[in-house]
Design a protein around this motif. Sequence first.
Motif, PDB file in Angstrom:
ATOM      1  N   MET A   1       0.846  -1.160   0.000  1.00 43.28           N
ATOM      2  CA  MET A   1       0.000   0.000   0.000  1.00 43.28           C
ATOM      3  C   MET A   1       0.894   1.226   0.000  1.00 43.28           C
ATOM      4  SD  MET A   1      -2.402   1.424   3.136  1.00 43.28           S
ATOM      5  CE  MET A   1      -2.568  -0.192   3.762  1.00 43.28           C
ATOM      6  N   SER A   2       0.741   2.102  -0.970  1.00 45.44           N
ATOM      7  CA  SER A   2       1.575   3.296  -0.997  1.00 45.44           C
ATOM      8  C   SER A   2       0.809   4.455  -0.371  1.00 45.44           C
ATOM      9  CB  SER A   2       1.978   3.647  -2.429  1.00 45.44           C
ATOM     10  OG  SER A   2       0.883   4.145  -3.146  1.00 45.44           O
ATOM     11  N   ILE A   3       1.498   5.125   0.542  1.00 50.05           N
ATOM     12  CA  ILE A   3       0.899   6.286   1.181  1.00 50.05           C
ATOM     13  C   ILE A   3       1.934   7.393   1.175  1.00 50.05           C
ATOM     14  CG2 ILE A   3      -0.633   4.975   2.688  1.00 50.05           C
ATOM     15  CD1 ILE A   3       1.365   5.528   4.959  1.00 50.05           C
ATOM     16  N   ASN A   4       1.446   8.638   1.183  1.00 48.79           N
ATOM     17  CA  ASN A   4       2.394   9.721   1.340  1.00 48.79           C
ATOM     18  C   ASN A   4       2.341  10.183   2.791  1.00 48.79           C
ATOM     19  OD1 ASN A   4       0.571  11.963   1.749  1.00 48.79           O
ATOM     20  ND2 ASN A   4       0.092  11.897  -0.427  1.00 48.79           N
ATOM     21  N   LYS A   5       3.334  10.974   3.181  1.00 51.21           N
ATOM     22  CA  LYS A   5       3.463  11.328   4.590  1.00 51.21           C
ATOM     23  C   LYS A   5       2.329  12.203   5.096  1.00 51.21           C
ATOM     24  CE  LYS A   5       6.601  15.179   3.726  1.00 51.21           C
ATOM     25  NZ  LYS A   5       6.066  16.372   4.331  1.00 51.21           N
ATOM     26  N   ASP A   6       1.583  12.846   4.198  1.00 50.49           N
ATOM     27  CA  ASP A   6       0.474  13.684   4.624  1.00 50.49           C
ATOM     28  C   ASP A   6      -0.827  12.910   4.774  1.00 50.49           C
ATOM     29  OD1 ASP A   6       2.044  15.974   4.718  1.00 50.49           O
ATOM     30  OD2 ASP A   6       1.656  16.469   2.623  1.00 50.49           O
ATOM     31  N   GLN A   7      -0.866  11.671   4.278  1.00 49.24           N
ATOM     32  CA  GLN A   7      -2.089  10.882   4.386  1.00 49.24           C
ATOM     33  C   GLN A   7      -2.302  10.404   5.814  1.00 49.24           C
ATOM     34  OE1 GLN A   7      -1.645   7.810   1.376  1.00 49.24           O
ATOM     35  NE2 GLN A   7      -3.322   8.715   0.226  1.00 49.24           N
ATOM     36  N   ILE A   8      -3.576  10.307   6.164  1.00 46.26           N
ATOM     37  CA  ILE A   8      -3.965   9.787   7.470  1.00 46.26           C
ATOM     38  C   ILE A   8      -4.731   8.506   7.208  1.00 46.26           C
ATOM     39  CG2 ILE A   8      -5.295  10.226   9.560  1.00 46.26           C
ATOM     40  CD1 ILE A   8      -5.026  13.255   8.900  1.00 46.26           C
ATOM     41  N   LEU A   9      -4.223   7.396   7.708  1.00 45.45           N
ATOM     42  CA  LEU A   9      -4.891   6.111   7.516  1.00 45.45           C
ATOM     43  C   LEU A   9      -5.957   5.933   8.582  1.00 45.45           C
ATOM     44  CD1 LEU A   9      -1.849   3.781   6.786  1.00 45.45           C
ATOM     45  CD2 LEU A   9      -3.280   5.022   5.171  1.00 45.45           C
ATOM     46  N   VAL A  10      -7.154   5.574   8.150  1.00 45.87           N
ATOM     47  CA  VAL A  10      -8.256   5.343   9.078  1.00 45.87           C
ATOM     48  C   VAL A  10      -9.056   4.133   8.630  1.00 45.87           C
ATOM     49  CG1 VAL A  10      -8.490   7.779   9.738  1.00 45.87           C
ATOM     50  CG2 VAL A  10      -9.867   6.877   7.866  1.00 45.87           C
ATOM     51  N   THR A  11      -9.791   3.579   9.572  1.00 40.54           N
ATOM     52  CA  THR A  11     -10.729   2.510   9.239  1.00 40.54           C
ATOM     53  C   THR A  11     -12.019   3.158   8.728  1.00 40.54           C
ATOM     54  OG1 THR A  11     -11.674   2.479  11.454  1.00 40.54           O
ATOM     55  CG2 THR A  11      -9.803   0.994  11.041  1.00 40.54           C
ATOM     56  N   GLU A  12     -12.895   2.353   8.163  1.00 38.76           N
ATOM     57  CA  GLU A  12     -14.184   2.865   7.680  1.00 38.76           C
ATOM     58  C   GLU A  12     -14.990   3.472   8.823  1.00 38.76           C
ATOM     59  OE1 GLU A  12     -16.002   0.383   4.296  1.00 38.76           O
ATOM     60  OE2 GLU A  12     -14.630  -1.010   5.297  1.00 38.76           O
ATOM     61  N   ASP A  13     -14.950   2.841  10.001  1.00 41.48           N
ATOM     62  CA  ASP A  13     -15.679   3.375  11.157  1.00 41.48           C
ATOM     63  C   ASP A  13     -15.143   4.742  11.581  1.00 41.48           C
ATOM     64  OD1 ASP A  13     -17.397   1.221  11.322  1.00 41.48           O
ATOM     65  OD2 ASP A  13     -16.296   0.218  12.930  1.00 41.48           O
ATOM     66  N   GLU A  14     -13.830   4.889  11.587  1.00 40.37           N
ATOM     67  CA  GLU A  14     -13.235   6.176  11.956  1.00 40.37           C
ATOM     68  C   GLU A  14     -13.637   7.260  10.964  1.00 40.37           C
ATOM     69  OE1 GLU A  14      -8.966   5.446  13.908  1.00 40.37           O
ATOM     70  OE2 GLU A  14      -9.259   4.354  12.037  1.00 40.37           O
ATOM     71  N   PHE A  15     -13.633   6.923   9.681  1.00 44.93           N
ATOM     72  CA  PHE A  15     -14.029   7.869   8.632  1.00 44.93           C
ATOM     73  C   PHE A  15     -15.478   8.307   8.847  1.00 44.93           C
ATOM     74  CE2 PHE A  15     -15.587   8.752   4.244  1.00 44.93           C
ATOM     75  CZ  PHE A  15     -14.767   9.835   3.972  1.00 44.93           C
ATOM     76  N   LYS A  74      -9.680  15.706   4.081  1.00 47.23           N
ATOM     77  CA  LYS A  74      -9.053  15.845   2.754  1.00 47.23           C
ATOM     78  C   LYS A  74      -7.852  14.908   2.610  1.00 47.23           C
ATOM     79  CE  LYS A  74     -10.165  20.707   2.176  1.00 47.23           C
ATOM     80  NZ  LYS A  74      -9.632  22.066   2.315  1.00 47.23           N
ATOM     81  N   ARG A  75      -7.206  14.603   3.744  1.00 45.86           N
ATOM     82  CA  ARG A  75      -5.966  13.821   3.698  1.00 45.86           C
ATOM     83  C   ARG A  75      -6.162  12.351   4.054  1.00 45.86           C
ATOM     84  NH1 ARG A  75      -2.169  15.574   7.365  1.00 45.86           N
ATOM     85  NH2 ARG A  75      -3.684  16.549   8.702  1.00 45.86           N
ATOM     86  N   ILE A  76      -7.384  11.960   4.273  1.00 38.47           N
ATOM     87  CA  ILE A  76      -7.654  10.595   4.738  1.00 38.47           C
ATOM     88  C   ILE A  76      -7.588   9.572   3.615  1.00 38.47           C
ATOM     89  CG2 ILE A  76      -9.664   9.180   5.373  1.00 38.47           C
ATOM     90  CD1 ILE A  76     -10.112  11.038   7.682  1.00 38.47           C
ATOM     91  N   LYS A  77      -7.033   8.439   3.970  1.00 41.43           N
ATOM     92  CA  LYS A  77      -7.094   7.258   3.113  1.00 41.43           C
ATOM     93  C   LYS A  77      -7.763   6.176   3.956  1.00 41.43           C
ATOM     94  CE  LYS A  77      -4.304   3.857   0.664  1.00 41.43           C
ATOM     95  NZ  LYS A  77      -4.628   3.915  -0.730  1.00 41.43           N
ATOM     96  N   VAL A  78      -8.931   5.736   3.483  1.00 42.01           N
ATOM     97  CA  VAL A  78      -9.665   4.701   4.201  1.00 42.01           C
ATOM     98  C   VAL A  78      -9.060   3.347   3.864  1.00 42.01           C
ATOM     99  CG1 VAL A  78     -11.913   3.599   4.542  1.00 42.01           C
ATOM    100  CG2 VAL A  78     -11.782   6.081   4.197  1.00 42.01           C
ATOM    101  N   VAL A  79      -8.663   2.629   4.896  1.00 44.86           N
ATOM    102  CA  VAL A  79      -8.099   1.295   4.726  1.00 44.86           C
ATOM    103  C   VAL A  79      -9.205   0.312   5.089  1.00 44.86           C
ATOM    104  CG1 VAL A  79      -6.316  -0.316   5.467  1.00 44.86           C
ATOM    105  CG2 VAL A  79      -5.796   2.125   5.292  1.00 44.86           C
ATOM    106  N   LYS A  80      -9.656  -0.412   4.100  1.00 51.23           N
ATOM    107  CA  LYS A  80     -10.740  -1.369   4.327  1.00 51.23           C
ATOM    108  C   LYS A  80     -10.168  -2.671   4.849  1.00 51.23           C
ATOM    109  CE  LYS A  80     -13.802   0.670   0.994  1.00 51.23           C
ATOM    110  NZ  LYS A  80     -14.791   0.489  -0.006  1.00 51.23           N
TER     111      LYS A  80
END
Length: 160
Positions: A1-15, A74-80
């Motif tokens: 999984m590629s992410i940049n340093k500004d992305q925030i990884l969250v679960t679907e529930d957190e989103f 804006k910076r979130i990436k949802v990790v399913k």
Amino acid sequence: MSINKDQILVTEDEFKQLNEELEYRKVTLRKEIAAKIKIALGFGDLSENAEYTEAKEEQNHNESKIIVLEDKLKRIKVVKHDTSVKGIVQMGSKVKIYDIEFDEELDYTIVGTIGADPFSGKISQESPLGKALLDKKANDTVEVTSPGGDIIKYKVLEIN
């Protein structure tokens, strides 16, 4: 999984929780605060009006929180949670581990940094323990360095 340093990884529930909080602050709380300000304006002289000052401070705090939430979203990436992958720790997994030193079983859910709350059993995938547990299977042993520099060993018992 590629992410940049500004992305925030969250679960679907957190989103979902972040979106609900933003909606609440923009719709419900804004109206409530506006009503407080309107009532306080009726009390007269604003220079000595504690209710007005308090309501304006509450309004500023709410608007600041809205800005922060919008920036995060804006910076979130949802990790399913990949339900097809069985038996491997990933974000969203519920994990039962055994603390070898203290002879104790612990239950954790692996979440993003936003939803982390170790006291209610939610640890971030970026925490030392969360990082160590990711991609592990039942019966794997992980080692985590404590803030004091000690090595703590855990055994993965179950993954749900």
